[in-house]
Motif scaffolding. Structure first.
Motif, PDB file in Angstrom:
ATOM      1  N   GLY A 247      42.526  48.392  37.026  1.00 55.95           N
ATOM      2  CA  GLY A 247      42.748  48.125  35.621  1.00 55.95           C
ATOM      3  C   GLY A 247      42.967  49.514  34.714  1.00 55.95           C
ATOM      4  N   PRO A 248      43.494  49.171  33.618  1.00 57.24           N
ATOM      5  CA  PRO A 248      43.765  50.440  32.976  1.00 57.24           C
ATOM      6  C   PRO A 248      42.612  51.579  32.676  1.00 57.24           C
ATOM      7  N   SER A 249      41.707  51.219  32.735  1.00 57.18           N
ATOM      8  CA  SER A 249      40.408  51.945  32.428  1.00 57.18           C
ATOM      9  C   SER A 249      39.556  52.232  34.053  1.00 57.18           C
ATOM     10  N   SER A 250      40.263  51.660  35.111  1.00 56.32           N
ATOM     11  CA  SER A 250      39.473  52.127  36.295  1.00 56.32           C
ATOM     12  C   SER A 250      39.855  53.249  36.708  1.00 56.32           C
ATOM     13  N   PRO A 251      38.725  54.023  37.349  1.00 51.85           N
ATOM     14  CA  PRO A 251      39.044  55.223  37.753  1.00 51.85           C
ATOM     15  C   PRO A 251      39.932  54.985  39.185  1.00 51.85           C
ATOM     16  N   SER A 252      40.944  55.873  39.507  1.00 53.77           N
ATOM     17  CA  SER A 252      41.783  55.697  40.534  1.00 53.77           C
ATOM     18  C   SER A 252      41.440  55.874  41.800  1.00 53.77           C
ATOM     19  N   LEU A 253      41.232  55.238  43.030  1.00 51.40           N
ATOM     20  CA  LEU A 253      40.701  54.911  44.160  1.00 51.40           C
ATOM     21  C   LEU A 253      41.694  55.808  45.030  1.00 51.40           C
ATOM     22  N   GLU A 254      42.720  56.376  44.654  1.00 52.94           N
ATOM     23  CA  GLU A 254      43.622  57.258  45.533  1.00 52.94           C
ATOM     24  C   GLU A 254      42.921  58.612  46.317  1.00 52.94           C
ATOM     25  N   GLY A 255      42.011  59.029  45.635  1.00 51.18           N
ATOM     26  CA  GLY A 255      41.377  60.253  46.113  1.00 51.18           C
ATOM     27  C   GLY A 255      39.992  60.045  46.755  1.00 51.18           C
ATOM     28  N   VAL A 256      39.475  58.590  46.661  1.00 47.75           N
ATOM     29  CA  VAL A 256      38.163  58.343  47.064  1.00 47.75           C
ATOM     30  C   VAL A 256      38.233  58.212  48.678  1.00 47.75           C
ATOM     31  N   ASP A 257      37.336  58.711  49.415  1.00 52.12           N
ATOM     32  CA  ASP A 257      37.531  58.640  50.759  1.00 52.12           C
ATOM     33  C   ASP A 257      36.491  57.532  50.995  1.00 52.12           C
ATOM     34  N   LEU A 258      36.995  56.689  51.847  1.00 55.92           N
ATOM     35  CA  LEU A 258      36.284  55.223  52.090  1.00 55.92           C
ATOM     36  C   LEU A 258      36.215  54.975  53.447  1.00 55.92           C
ATOM     37  N   ASP A 259      35.119  54.107  53.894  1.00 57.68           N
ATOM     38  CA  ASP A 259      34.963  53.801  55.288  1.00 57.68           C
ATOM     39  C   ASP A 259      36.225  52.665  55.712  1.00 57.68           C
ATOM     40  N   PRO A 260      36.312  52.420  56.869  1.00 63.11           N
ATOM     41  CA  PRO A 260      37.199  51.217  57.163  1.00 63.11           C
ATOM     42  C   PRO A 260      36.821  50.053  56.381  1.00 63.11           C
ATOM     43  N   ILE A 261      37.827  49.055  56.175  1.00 65.68           N
ATOM     44  CA  ILE A 261      37.503  47.966  55.327  1.00 65.68           C
ATOM     45  C   ILE A 261      38.658  47.012  55.929  1.00 65.68           C
ATOM     46  N   LEU A 262      37.826  45.829  56.277  1.00 69.38           N
ATOM     47  CA  LEU A 262      38.504  44.468  56.791  1.00 69.38           C
ATOM     48  C   LEU A 262      38.780  43.721  55.559  1.00 69.38           C
ATOM     49  N   VAL A 263      39.924  43.221  54.923  1.00 67.33           N
ATOM     50  CA  VAL A 263      40.100  42.271  53.921  1.00 67.33           C
ATOM     51  C   VAL A 263      40.812  41.034  54.478  1.00 67.33           C
ATOM     52  N   VAL A 264      40.030  39.933  53.964  1.00 68.50           N
ATOM     53  CA  VAL A 264      40.524  38.604  54.681  1.00 68.50           C
ATOM     54  C   VAL A 264      40.598  37.876  53.310  1.00 68.50           C
ATOM     55  N   VAL A 265      41.495  36.839  53.650  1.00 70.27           N
ATOM     56  CA  VAL A 265      41.742  35.744  52.309  1.00 70.27           C
ATOM     57  C   VAL A 265      42.577  34.628  52.834  1.00 70.27           C
ATOM     58  N   GLY A 266      42.508  33.271  52.386  1.00 67.83           N
ATOM     59  CA  GLY A 266      43.139  32.251  52.604  1.00 67.83           C
ATOM     60  C   GLY A 266      44.492  32.474  51.854  1.00 67.83           C
ATOM     61  N   GLY A 267      45.828  31.881  52.597  1.00 64.53           N
ATOM     62  CA  GLY A 267      47.051  31.964  51.874  1.00 64.53           C
ATOM     63  C   GLY A 267      47.174  30.985  50.755  1.00 64.53           C
ATOM     64  N   SER A 268      46.247  29.858  50.590  1.00 64.18           N
ATOM     65  CA  SER A 268      46.330  29.204  49.314  1.00 64.18           C
ATOM     66  C   SER A 268      45.228  29.367  48.482  1.00 64.18           C
ATOM     67  N   ASP A 269      44.516  30.361  48.731  1.00 60.64           N
ATOM     68  CA  ASP A 269      43.433  30.844  47.815  1.00 60.64           C
ATOM     69  C   ASP A 269      44.022  31.201  46.353  1.00 60.64           C
ATOM     70  N   LEU A 270      43.722  31.014  45.104  1.00 56.23           N
ATOM     71  CA  LEU A 270      43.942  31.555  43.945  1.00 56.23           C
ATOM     72  C   LEU A 270      43.978  32.878  44.007  1.00 56.23           C
ATOM     73  N   LEU A 271      42.783  33.730  44.584  1.00 58.98           N
ATOM     74  CA  LEU A 271      42.803  34.953  44.703  1.00 58.98           C
ATOM     75  C   LEU A 271      43.710  35.661  45.558  1.00 58.98           C
ATOM     76  N   LYS A 272      44.574  35.088  46.131  1.00 61.78           N
ATOM     77  CA  LYS A 272      45.344  35.638  47.096  1.00 61.78           C
ATOM     78  C   LYS A 272      46.067  36.852  46.830  1.00 61.78           C
ATOM     79  N   ASP A 273      46.870  36.705  45.849  1.00 65.45           N
ATOM     80  CA  ASP A 273      47.651  37.751  45.450  1.00 65.45           C
ATOM     81  C   ASP A 273      46.762  39.125  45.157  1.00 65.45           C
ATOM     82  N   ARG A 274      45.809  38.826  44.415  1.00 61.85           N
ATOM     83  CA  ARG A 274      44.976  40.141  43.948  1.00 61.85           C
ATOM     84  C   ARG A 274      44.326  40.818  45.214  1.00 61.85           C
ATOM     85  N   VAL A 275      43.724  40.001  46.117  1.00 62.75           N
ATOM     86  CA  VAL A 275      43.226  40.352  47.287  1.00 62.75           C
ATOM     87  C   VAL A 275      44.533  41.017  48.062  1.00 62.75           C
TER      88      VAL A 275
END
Length: 327
Positions: A247-275
């Motif tokens: 979002g416009p007021s969200s801190p950028s995640l580009e410089g944040v060091d993160l652990d590995p992340i597995l991201v899962v979603v269903g193709g017909s889930d309304l959240l699909k595009d955001r995920v």
């Protein structure tokens, strides 16, 4: 009724039959879960409840395989944070318990399933704070001279993973950002990775899948809208940083060091595009992201039908992710 009397309160919001909000601000919760399914407890997984936050009356449910081979082997720890749009759900709901049985059995892991404060009585960031309190509880167990032996005898505190379903996936994301790679403030606990199952993100501008998704979807737009309206801090929008990572007021995640992340979603889930956008952006910033989309499936398919072909496939993907990222 006289002209000067106050009319009785009326229902203004309802969520899956278990949460009702009235015009006077009162909230009524049903003790019955919205998922009326039997609990499949065959004794192959042991479990118990532990209070982790007395100040807020919050407990978590621990699971572990009844048999271990070899008996002395320590097991990885997997947090499973339930969903429910930040408004409903519980560690004690049968759909949550059945899925935790499967996770503990199939992954050969200790599963930690915490509750968190729910909206609208407790709006964000309460749920995020409670997720953090749950992992700090595990740290306290790892450091204690008198730990809970039911847990400490089997838990490998150096191999911890945090997973979350829907709202729980949102909590897991925010924990990943707060704790950073290698979770230095949790020592001797070490988080090795995160599993985000259809994480519940939002924004003021509707995505294509939100706008065009079926109205009869398990998680439809009307319910998404209601969950956010009840859970976002008063006066804030869906571009709040805890809701919209970009979002416009969200801190950028580009410089944040993160652990590995597995991201899962269903193709017909309304959240699909955001995920999908979430995974794509982080991957473009060279984060360790694995994105898996199950074509044609809706929100929560893995807990709605935990023994389906696709749920079994997802379990194998999670198992591989844990194995690849364990010490």
């Amino acid at each position: 009724m006289s002209s000067g009397s106050t009319p009785p309160p009326y229902e203004v919001d309802e969520c899956r039959g278990v949460l009702r909000v009235y015009s006077d601000g009162s909230v009524v919760r049903s003790s019955k879960p919205s998922f009326d399914v039997p609990v499949h407890d065959d004794g192959s997984v042991l479990w118990k409840d532990v209070e982790f936050d007395p100040a807020h009356g919050l407990s978590l449910r621990l699971y572990k395989p009844a048999a271990r081979s070899p008996a002395s082997a320590k097991l990885p720890v997997l947090f499973y944070i339930h969903g429910g749009g930040f408004c409903i759900g519980s560690r004690g709901w049968p759909n949550c318990q059945n899925y935790c049985f499967r996770l503990a059995s199939e992954l050969r892991a200790v599963v930690v399933s915490p509750d968190y404060r729910l909206a609208p009585e407790n709006r964000l960031p309460a749920a995020i704070e409670d997720g953090f309190a749950a992992v700090k509880w595990l740290q306290a167990q790892a450091e204690s001279e008198e730990p809970d032996e039911w847990l400490s005898r089997v838990a490998d505190y150096g191999n911890v993973f945090v997973s979350g379903d829907s709202a729980g996936g949102n909590i897991a994301h925010n924990l990943a950002v707060r704790l950073g790679a290698r979770s230095p403030e949790l020592g001797p606990v070490r988080i090795r990775g995160y599993v985000l199952l259809a994480p519940f993100f939002g924004g003021t501008v509707r995505s294509k899948s939100e706008a065009e998704g079926p109205k009869d979807a398990f998680l439809n737009w009307e319910l998404i809208d209601r969950f956010w309206r009840l859970s976002i801090p008063i006066g804030e929008t869906r571009d709040h940083p805890l809701v919209n990572p970009f979002g416009p007021s969200s801190p950028s995640l580009e410089g944040v060091d993160l652990d590995p992340i597995l991201v899962v979603v269903g193709g017909s889930d309304l959240l699909k595009d955001r995920v999908e956008e979430y995974a794509t952006r982080l991957k473009n910033w060279r984060k360790k992201i694995e994105y898996v989309e199950f074509e044609g499936l809706q929100h929560g398919f893995f807990t709605i039908d935990p023994n389906s072909k696709h749920s079994n496939e997802l379990m194998l993907i999670i198992k591989r992710f844990l194995a690849q990222n364990s010490s």
